[in-house]
Design a protein around this motif. Structure first.
Motif, short mmCIF file in Angstrom:
data_model
loop_
_atom_site.label_atom_id
_atom_site.label_comp_id
_atom_site.label_asym_id
_atom_site.label_seq_id
_atom_site.Cartn_x
_atom_site.Cartn_y
_atom_site.Cartn_z
N GLN A 281 17.00 17.55 19.62
CA GLN A 281 16.13 18.65 20.04
C GLN A 281 14.82 18.68 19.27
OE1 GLN A 281 18.94 22.09 19.84
NE2 GLN A 281 18.44 22.32 22.00
N ASN A 282 14.80 18.07 18.12
CA ASN A 282 13.57 18.06 17.33
C ASN A 282 13.26 16.66 16.83
OD1 ASN A 282 12.77 21.03 17.02
ND2 ASN A 282 14.92 21.07 16.39
N VAL A 283 12.00 16.25 17.01
CA VAL A 283 11.51 14.97 16.54
C VAL A 283 10.25 15.23 15.73
CG1 VAL A 283 10.71 12.66 17.17
CG2 VAL A 283 12.39 13.84 18.63
N LYS A 284 10.29 14.84 14.47
CA LYS A 284 9.13 15.03 13.59
C LYS A 284 8.62 13.67 13.13
CE LYS A 284 9.30 18.21 10.41
NZ LYS A 284 9.65 18.91 9.13
N ILE A 285 7.34 13.43 13.32
CA ILE A 285 6.72 12.17 12.91
C ILE A 285 5.71 12.46 11.82
CG2 ILE A 285 5.37 10.19 13.65
CD1 ILE A 285 6.54 10.62 16.45
N ILE A 286 5.87 11.78 10.70
CA ILE A 286 4.99 11.98 9.55
C ILE A 286 4.32 10.65 9.22
CG2 ILE A 286 4.84 12.72 7.14
CD1 ILE A 286 7.55 14.17 7.62
N ILE A 287 3.00 10.65 9.22
CA ILE A 287 2.23 9.46 8.90
C ILE A 287 1.60 9.65 7.53
CG2 ILE A 287 0.37 7.92 9.59
CD1 ILE A 287 2.60 7.95 11.58
N LYS A 288 1.86 8.71 6.63
CA LYS A 288 1.30 8.78 5.29
C LYS A 288 0.36 7.60 5.08
CE LYS A 288 5.44 11.01 3.45
NZ LYS A 288 6.55 10.95 2.46
N GLY A 289 -0.89 7.92 4.80
CA GLY A 289 -1.89 6.90 4.54
C GLY A 289 -2.95 7.47 3.65
N SER A 290 -4.22 7.31 4.05
CA SER A 290 -5.30 7.95 3.30
C SER A 290 -5.17 9.46 3.36
CB SER A 290 -6.66 7.50 3.85
OG SER A 290 -6.75 7.81 5.23
N LYS A 291 -4.49 9.95 4.39
CA LYS A 291 -4.14 11.36 4.49
C LYS A 291 -2.78 11.45 5.18
CE LYS A 291 -6.65 12.04 8.84
NZ LYS A 291 -7.66 12.87 9.54
N ILE A 292 -2.20 12.62 5.16
CA ILE A 292 -0.89 12.82 5.77
C ILE A 292 -1.05 13.63 7.06
CG2 ILE A 292 1.39 13.85 5.50
CD1 ILE A 292 1.19 13.37 2.53
N SER B 90 0.85 -1.19 0.00
CA SER B 90 0.00 0.00 0.00
C SER B 90 0.88 1.23 0.00
CB SER B 90 -0.92 0.02 1.22
OG SER B 90 -0.19 0.32 2.39
N ASN B 91 0.25 2.40 0.06
CA ASN B 91 0.99 3.66 0.14
C ASN B 91 1.26 4.09 1.58
OD1 ASN B 91 1.11 4.02 -2.69
ND2 ASN B 91 -0.97 4.89 -2.70
N ASP B 92 0.85 3.28 2.53
CA ASP B 92 1.02 3.62 3.94
C ASP B 92 2.50 3.63 4.32
OD1 ASP B 92 -1.69 3.75 4.16
OD2 ASP B 92 -1.92 1.77 5.10
N ALA B 93 2.90 4.65 5.05
CA ALA B 93 4.29 4.75 5.50
C ALA B 93 4.35 5.63 6.74
CB ALA B 93 5.18 5.33 4.41
N ILE B 94 5.39 5.45 7.51
CA ILE B 94 5.66 6.32 8.64
C ILE B 94 7.11 6.76 8.58
CG2 ILE B 94 6.13 4.32 10.14
CD1 ILE B 94 5.20 6.05 12.52
N GLU B 95 7.35 8.04 8.80
CA GLU B 95 8.70 8.59 8.83
C GLU B 95 8.92 9.31 10.15
OE1 GLU B 95 9.65 11.07 5.53
OE2 GLU B 95 8.84 9.67 4.04
N ILE B 96 10.09 9.11 10.72
CA ILE B 96 10.48 9.84 11.93
C ILE B 96 11.80 10.55 11.62
CG2 ILE B 96 10.94 9.72 14.39
CD1 ILE B 96 9.49 7.06 14.47
N VAL B 97 11.80 11.86 11.79
CA VAL B 97 12.97 12.67 11.46
C VAL B 97 13.52 13.28 12.74
CG1 VAL B 97 13.86 14.60 10.11
CG2 VAL B 97 11.98 13.19 9.20
N TYR B 98 14.82 13.10 12.98
CA TYR B 98 15.50 13.67 14.15
C TYR B 98 16.51 14.71 13.68
CZ TYR B 98 13.73 9.47 16.54
OH TYR B 98 12.93 8.48 17.04
N SER B 99 16.60 15.82 14.43
CA SER B 99 17.54 16.87 14.04
C SER B 99 18.03 17.64 15.26
CB SER B 99 16.90 17.83 13.03
OG SER B 99 15.77 18.47 13.59
N ASP B 100 19.06 18.45 15.04
CA ASP B 100 19.62 19.33 16.07
C ASP B 100 20.02 18.55 17.33
OD1 ASP B 100 19.20 21.54 14.40
OD2 ASP B 100 17.16 21.78 15.13
N TRP B 101 20.90 17.59 17.14
CA TRP B 101 21.39 16.80 18.26
C TRP B 101 22.33 17.63 19.13
CZ3 TRP B 101 20.61 11.49 19.44
CH2 TRP B 101 19.74 10.83 18.57
N VAL B 102 22.24 17.41 20.44
CA VAL B 102 23.10 18.12 21.40
C VAL B 102 23.79 17.10 22.30
CG1 VAL B 102 21.81 20.29 21.40
CG2 VAL B 102 21.10 18.44 22.92
#
Length: 280
Positions: A238-249, A216-228
């Motif tokens: 310092q930043n954690v971004k979670i992106i869920i891709k499915g029927s909507k984002i 399917s087109n379902d996916a999950i992404e976790i992005v980490y940045s600005d490590w200290v």
């Protein structure tokens, strides 16, 4: 319900996306992995640059600490009142405690242990008391347990891809670990297949995790940045971004503004007049 469960906002607020099973339930249980030490990592030019054992040691073995307090701001696409202020306290291997507030109003509190999840909502005067099974069922996955949550919040590698079924490449930005065959998991006599891609900086900080359902087109992404870096070479994102891709984002962002490593009290008590929410 999706608007208030504290530390699980990173998962609960996107329940409608229904991601597929993206990881083996055994992958989050161990900080070590057996590898073939003679295998080398390929650069994008095809040159062997180091052995895999060193790479795995860097991404799976981290300096230990007893506890960490994190002050965060949480924003999410489908939360009307955001950003939310969050105090997150993690006592390694024991508990995750969180207090959520909005405009100085203490809105919710949660405590998560290896046994399960407890949380209450002061605005709606209700609470939950459950194990991790409901969360895995709602998200259509099976790898969420206490240790996985802890690792996701701390930016630790929470997946283990079979060494024989993965490739490691090096480029100017760092390292990429990718599955070279579809990874299979069998749960309740159902077979799921997924692709895994994890990226690391030159300092072995985790920068991206992507789990893609191959059917399917379902996916999950976790992005980490600005490590200290803190004492004893402890590193945190310092930043954690979670992106869920499915029927909507859907997108959720945790902005960690302050870290502390001293123990703190973690009070949790549900008022007598609160109603228990049964999650179905």
């Amino acid at each position: 319900m999706k608007k208030w469960i504290p530390i699980l906002l990173v998962f609960i607020t996107v329940l409608s996306c229904k991601t597929r099973k993206p990881a083996d339930q055994n992958t989050a249980q161990n900080d070590s992995i057996t590898v073939q030490t003679s295998d080398s990592i390929q650069s994008e030019t095809g040159k062997n640059i180091s052995d895999r054992l060193s790479f795995y040691e860097h991404i799976y073995i981290h300096p230990k600490f007893e506890s960490v307090k994190i002050n965060s701001k949480i924003t999410a696409d489908n939360i009307k009142v955001s950003p939310l202020d969050a105090t997150i306290y993690i006592e390694t291997d024991k508990k995750i405690w969180s207090n959520i507030s909005f405009l100085f109003y203490n809105a919710a509190r949660a405590i998560i242990t290896p046994e399960g999840i407890k949380a209450f909502d002061r605005y709606n005067k209700n609470y939950i008391d459950s194990d991790f099974e409901y969360l895995n069922n709602l998200l259509n996955i099976n790898f969420i347990d206490y240790k996985t949550l802890e690792k996701i919040l701390l930016g630790r590698t929470f997946l283990q891809v079979s060494d024989r079924n993965s490739s490691i490449t090096k480029n100017a930005d760092g390292y990429q670990l990718a599955s070279i065959v579809n990874q299979k998991i069998i749960t309740n006599e159902q077979v799921r297949e997924y692709k895994v891609n994890m990226q690391y900086s030159n300092d072995y900080d985790l920068t991206l995790v992507k789990l893609q359902d191959v059917k399917s087109n379902d996916a999950i992404e976790i992005v980490y940045s600005d490590w200290v870096t803190f004492d004893d070479n402890i590193r945190m994102p310092q930043n954690v971004k979670i992106i869920i891709k499915g029927s909507k984002i859907s997108q959720i962002v945790l902005e960690n503004t302050k870290f502390g490593f001293t123990k703190m009290e973690t009070p949790y008590s549900v008022p007598a007049n609160y109603k228990k929410i049964e999650i179905k």
